[in-house]
Design an enzyme around this catalytic site. Structure first.
Site: not given
Length: 317
Positions: A113, A240, A270
């Site tokens: 990520c 993020h 996500n």
């Protein structure tokens, strides 16, 4: 050292929109629980013809067209991804082929990520050292290939998409030095491993949330300090896009209440390494940030690794 400037951004998402209500028929969950826990309302899932390469290419093409540069002007392509289909050839070379970019450096990086700000830093270092002039930096993920759709705690999170930056050499530097690091003892908190659930994404969400609650504000403040700025000078914050409960409190915690905060997680879920460039591309479409306005980028995830920098808003929209 040569300076670096962000010229343009782009993004791409699959056509299929998946609301929370659709997940209610798959696992024991509901819309209220998902919104309360992570803030997601809907997400995009890839179709059979969508790949990390095709999505990354589409996002890169948008950024490239906005930048005014030709494919022949690009001398570095970096793709951040943890869901690449092929070990070789890498995703960067396949995207380059699709865009008609040749004779350049092409590399993938996998920092899960937090991959995108790592990739931005590598491109900046290459430009600063004179090894590249124009770099195409892409975050692209197809997380649904690695999602356990029987796990109610993770299948509500994951989504697919891509985002891209075009960075260029400049007399004026608008990309601050990166602040990056890792917490290896927390490496098992986020993982995709053949030893876990048949190579499916798993995480210890509570451990990650605790880490972000206590560590993220201090590290984000250090990123801004490294850029030679005060929190009150930050125009936008793009984290993020993992959890709205992590994203929304940060501005107040670091004294940057005036900043516009990207909350694309609500409609995109996500998307791992794709989340920062995609969220920023969509934010710029609806927010009037002047060129050069300082934007805090910060990501965290598998490893446990993190990275962030302050980047000036792009010249081209």
């Amino acid at each position: 050292m040569i300076g670096t400037r962000l010229l343009a951004v782009g993004h791409h998402q699959p056509d299929r929109v998946v609301p929370n209500s659709e997940l209610e028929s798959m696992v024991d969950t509901n819309d209220e629980w998902i919104r309360r826990r992570v803030g997601i309302v809907e997400r995009r899932w890839a179709g059979p013809d969508d790949t990390v390469v095709t999505m990354g290419t589409a996002a890169a093409r948008m950024a490239l067209e906005k930048s005014g540069l030709a494919p022949s002007d690009i001398d570095m392509v970096i793709v951040a991804t943890c869901t690449a289909q092929d070990r070789s050839p890498n995703t960067a070379s396949q995207v380059s082929l699709a865009l008609g970019i040749t004779g350049h450096a092409a590399l993938d990086i996998n920092v899960a990520c937090s991959g995108f700000p790592h990739a931005v830093a590598l491109a900046q270092h290459a430009i600063g050292a004179g090894s590249a002039t124009n770099a195409l930096v892409i975050g692209a993920e197809k997380l649904t290939d690695f999602t356990d759709f029987t796990d109610r705690t993770t299948c509500v999170l994951t989504a697919d998409g891509a985002g891209a930056f075009v960075l260029t050499a400049s007399e004026q530097n608008e990309v601050s030095p990166v602040l990056w690091g890792s917490v290896p003892e927390m490496g098992s908190a986020v993982r995709i491993s053949p030893d876990d659930h048949d190579n499916k994404f798993t995480q210890d969400g509570k451990a990650v949330f605790r880490w972000t609650t206590f560590e993220l504000p201090e590290i984000a403040a250090k990123v801004i300090d490294r850029a030679g700025l005060q929190p009150s000078e930050i125009a936008a914050i793009v984290l993020h896009q993992a959890n709205l409960r992590i994203i929304t409190p940060l501005a107040a915690k670091i004294g940057a209440e005036q900043a516009v905060v990207a909350t694309d997680v609500t409609e995109s879920g996500n998307t791992s390494a794709a989340s920062i460039p995609m969220a920023l591309s969509k934010l710029l479409a609806t927010t009037d940030l002047p060129p050069g306005a300082p934007m805090l980028l910060f990501a965290f995830g598998g490893g446990l690794s993190y990275a962030g920098q302050v980047v000036g808003a792009p010249l081209h929209r």
